[in-house]
Design a protein around this motif. Structure first.
Motif, short mmCIF file in Angstrom:
data_model
loop_
_atom_site.label_atom_id
_atom_site.label_comp_id
_atom_site.label_asym_id
_atom_site.label_seq_id
_atom_site.Cartn_x
_atom_site.Cartn_y
_atom_site.Cartn_z
N ILE A 126 0.82 -1.21 0.00
CA ILE A 126 0.00 0.00 0.00
C ILE A 126 0.86 1.27 0.00
O ILE A 126 0.63 2.20 -0.77
N THR A 127 1.85 1.31 0.87
CA THR A 127 2.54 2.57 1.13
C THR A 127 3.73 2.85 0.21
O THR A 127 4.03 4.02 -0.05
N SER A 128 4.43 1.81 -0.29
CA SER A 128 5.62 2.07 -1.10
C SER A 128 5.32 2.86 -2.37
O SER A 128 5.97 3.88 -2.64
N PRO A 129 4.34 2.43 -3.20
CA PRO A 129 4.04 3.25 -4.38
C PRO A 129 3.49 4.63 -4.02
O PRO A 129 3.79 5.62 -4.69
N LEU A 130 2.69 4.70 -2.94
CA LEU A 130 2.18 6.00 -2.51
C LEU A 130 3.32 6.92 -2.06
O LEU A 130 3.30 8.13 -2.31
N TYR A 136 6.69 11.40 -2.88
CA TYR A 136 8.04 11.94 -2.87
C TYR A 136 8.26 12.86 -4.07
O TYR A 136 8.91 13.91 -3.97
N ASP A 137 7.70 12.46 -5.23
CA ASP A 137 7.87 13.26 -6.45
C ASP A 137 6.84 14.37 -6.60
O ASP A 137 6.98 15.23 -7.46
N SER A 138 5.78 14.33 -5.76
CA SER A 138 4.71 15.33 -5.94
C SER A 138 4.56 16.21 -4.69
O SER A 138 4.89 17.40 -4.71
N ILE A 139 4.09 15.64 -3.59
CA ILE A 139 3.84 16.47 -2.40
C ILE A 139 5.08 16.68 -1.56
O ILE A 139 5.09 17.54 -0.67
N TRP A 146 10.24 2.74 -10.35
CA TRP A 146 8.96 2.08 -10.58
C TRP A 146 9.17 0.60 -10.90
O TRP A 146 8.36 -0.25 -10.51
N ALA A 147 10.26 0.28 -11.60
CA ALA A 147 10.60 -1.12 -11.82
C ALA A 147 10.91 -1.80 -10.48
O ALA A 147 10.49 -2.94 -10.21
N TYR A 148 11.63 -1.08 -9.62
CA TYR A 148 11.95 -1.58 -8.29
C TYR A 148 10.67 -1.89 -7.51
O TYR A 148 10.55 -2.96 -6.89
N LEU A 149 9.71 -0.98 -7.57
CA LEU A 149 8.46 -1.18 -6.85
C LEU A 149 7.64 -2.33 -7.42
O LEU A 149 6.99 -3.08 -6.69
#
Length: 452
Positions: free
Chosen positions: A159-163, A168-171, A299-302
Motif C-alpha cells: 500500500i505505502t511504497s508506491p504512494l 516523494y515526487d509530488s507532495i 517504478w521497476a523496483y516497486l
C-alpha cells in the motif's frame, strides 16, 4: 483479583489481539513510508552507495546493542506498557524530521542521527513485541496468528511504497513524514488499551498483575492443569552482562536453536548486501520503458518487490487456511530455503516480467519458512527465557546485516555488476543450507515440527 472464567479460552480475534494486529499494521504503514523516504532522500542527496550504506549501518548498529539490553529489561518489566511508549517515541522523531524538512534544515549528519535513534527504538520494539505476542496465542491458534502477523508488513509495503514514491515526487518528503507522524500517534494511543497479565511479572509485581485479565495462553495452561507461575524460574537480582551471557549460553546449549541462529545470521548478511545495492542500482542504472514512455527505474523496483510482497500475502493466506503436517515442517522449510536462494541467484538477470513473476513465488515461499521458524521457536522457548533468546537472536541478525551493508558499501561504488554480486552472495547462502541446516536436522526437527 480479576475474576474471569478460566474454563473458556477467548476467541483469537479478541479485543487485545485486534488492537495488537491493527496497531501494528498502522505502525508498519508509517514506518514503511518514513524509511523508504529516508532512503530516497539519502541517496539523492549523496549519490554514493557507500554513504547510503553508512546510513543503513547507522540504522542497524543500535539494533545490536538495543536487543541485548531490551531482552534483559523485558524479562523483568512490562512489555505491554513499553509498546505504546515506543510508538510515541517514533511519533516524536518523525514530527521532528517533518519540522526540519519544512525549514530545509535536514543535512546528511542528521540522517545518521535519525537512523541511530530509529535503530535503537526498532531493536527495543522488536524484542517487546516478539515477547508479548505469544501470550495472545494458544497451540490451536498459533499457526493462524503468526500467519496474520506475517501478512502485516507485506500489505503495508504494497500500500505505502508506491504512494510514498508518488508523494516523494509530488507532495514532497515533508508531507510524507507528517503522515507517518499521525499514523504512529494513532497507533500508540490505541495500544494504551491493551490489558493482559504478563506471566513473568506475576512473581515480581503480583498485586498489579492480579488486576488484569489472564492471557489466552495462561487460560490454556490452566485447563491443562498447569499454573503458569510454576512454569517460571524465580528471578534473581543480576546484572545485564550476566543475563546476556545467559541468553547466549541458552542458544549455544540448544543445538537446534544455535544452527537456526547461525543460518539466519548468514541470511541477514546476504539480504543486507542485496537491499543496500539494489535500490541505488534501480535508482541510477535502470529505466522502465512502457509504450515508448520512459519511467524512473524506481517504478521497476516497486513492481518487482511489490510482486514479492503480494506473494508473501498469498503465502500467509494459504498458511492461515492450511495446516502443515507437523512431521513435515522441517522438510518444507529446507525446501523453501533452497528454492528462495536459487531464485535470488538468478532473478536480477531476467527480463522485468520474469523478475516480477519469480519474486512473487519467492515471497510466497519465504513467508512460509518465516512462519514455521517464528511460530515454532516462540512456542519452543520458555516464556521466562523468551526475551533473552529474542534479544540474542536479533543481535546475531543485526550483526549480519551490518557486515552485509559494509560489504555492499565497500564495493558499491566500484562499478561492479550488481546482479553478479547478488548472485555470488546468494550462492554462498545456498551453500550454507547444506553446511548448517541439513547436518543439524536431528536438532532442528523437534523445534520446527512442534505440534501447534
Amino acid at each position: 483479583m480479576y475474576n474471569y472464567n478460566m474454563n473458556k479460552i477467548p476467541r483469537m480475534w479478541n479485543l487485545n489481539f485486534n488492537i495488537v494486529v491493527v496497531g501494528s499494521f498502522i505502525s508498519m504503514m508509517g514506518h514503511t513510508c518514513a524509511t523508504f523516504a529516508i532512503s530516497l532522500l539519502t541517496f539523492d542527496a549523496t549519490g554514493s552507495v557507500m554513504l547510503f550504506a553508512l546510513m543503513q549501518v547507522a540504522s542497524i548498529l543500535p539494533r545490536i546493542i538495543a536487543p541485548m539490553i531490551a531482552g534483559t529489561f523485558f524479562d523483568r518489566h512490562s512489555r505491554r506498557k513499553a509498546i505504546p511508549m515506543l510508538d510515541y517515541c517514533y511519533t516524536i522523531i518523525f514530527a521532528t524530521v517533518t519540522l526540519l524538512l519544512y525549514f530545509n534544515s535536514f543535512v546528511y549528519w542528521m540522517y545518521i542521527v535519525v537512523a541511530l535513534l530509529l535503530g535503537s527504538i526498532d531493536g527495543t520494539y522488536m524484542v517487546a513485541f516478539d515477547s508479548l505476542f505469544p501470550l495472545f496465542v494458544t497451540n490451536n491458534t498459533a499457526r493462524k496468528a503468526y500467519s496474520i502477523n506475517s501478512m502485516l508488513m507485506p500489505i503495508a509495503s504494497v500500500i505505502t511504497s508506491p504512494l510514498t514514491l508518488l508523494g516523494y515526487d509530488s507532495i514532497g518528503a515533508t508531507n510524507i513524514f507528517l503522515g507517518a507522524t499521525i499514523l504512529f500517534a494513532l497507533t500508540a494511543t490505541s495500544e494504551l488499551f491493551i490489558r493482559v497479565r504478563e506471566p513473568h511479572l506475576m512473581l515480581i509485581r503480583p498485586a498489579e498483575q492480579a488486576k488484569l485479565p489472564p492471557s489466552p495462553k495462561e487460560i490454556e495452561l490452566f485447563q491443562q492443569g498447569v499454573n503458569i507461575v510454576d512454569t517460571l524460574e524465580r528471578h534473581q537480582k543480576r546484572n545485564f552482562f550476566a543475563d546476556f551471557k545467559e541468553g547466549i549460553k541458552y542458544i549455544f546449549g540448544e543445538k537446534g536453536l544455535l544452527a537456526i541462529t547461525i543460518y539466519f545470521f548468514v541470511i541477514s548478511l546476504c539480504g543486507a548486501v542485496q537491499s543496500t545495492l539494489i535500490l541505488p542500482y534501480f535508482r541510477s542504472n535502470y529505466e522502465l520503458i512502457i509504450n515508448g514512455i520512459t519511467f524512473n527505474g524506481m517504478w521497476a523496483y516497486l513492481i518487482i518487490f511489490g510482486c514479492s510482497t503480494i506473494g508473501r500475502i498469498v503465502g500467509a493466506t494459504v498458511q492461515y487456511k492450511v495446516k502443515f503436517n507437523e512431521g513435515k515442517k522441517f522438510n518444507v522449510a529446507v525446501f523453501v530455503y533452497i528454492c528462495t536462494n536459487c531464485i535470488s541467484i538468478i532473478v536480477f538477470h531476467l527480463p522485468l516480467y520474469l523478475m516480477a513473476l519469480t519474486m512473487f513465488f519467492e515471497g510466497a515461499l519465504a513467508v512460509t519458512s518465516y512462519n514455521i521458524r517464528i511460530s515454532s521457536t516462540q512456542i519452543y522457548v520458555p516464556d521466562q527465557k523468551r526475551g533473552r533468546f529474542n534479544g540474542a537472536f536479533l543481535f546475531f541478525n543485526m550483526l549480519g546485516s551490518i557486515l552485509g551493508q559494509l560489504l555492499a558499501g565497500s564495493i558499491g561504488d566500484l562499478g561492479w555488476s550488481v546482479p553478479i554480486i547478488i548472485s555470488c552472495v546468494f550462492a554462498v547462502n545456498l551453500l550454507s543450507v547444506f553446511i548448517i541446516i541439513i547436518p543439524a536436522r536431528k536438532h532442528i526437527k523437534p523445534i520446527y515440527n512442534i505440534n501447534i
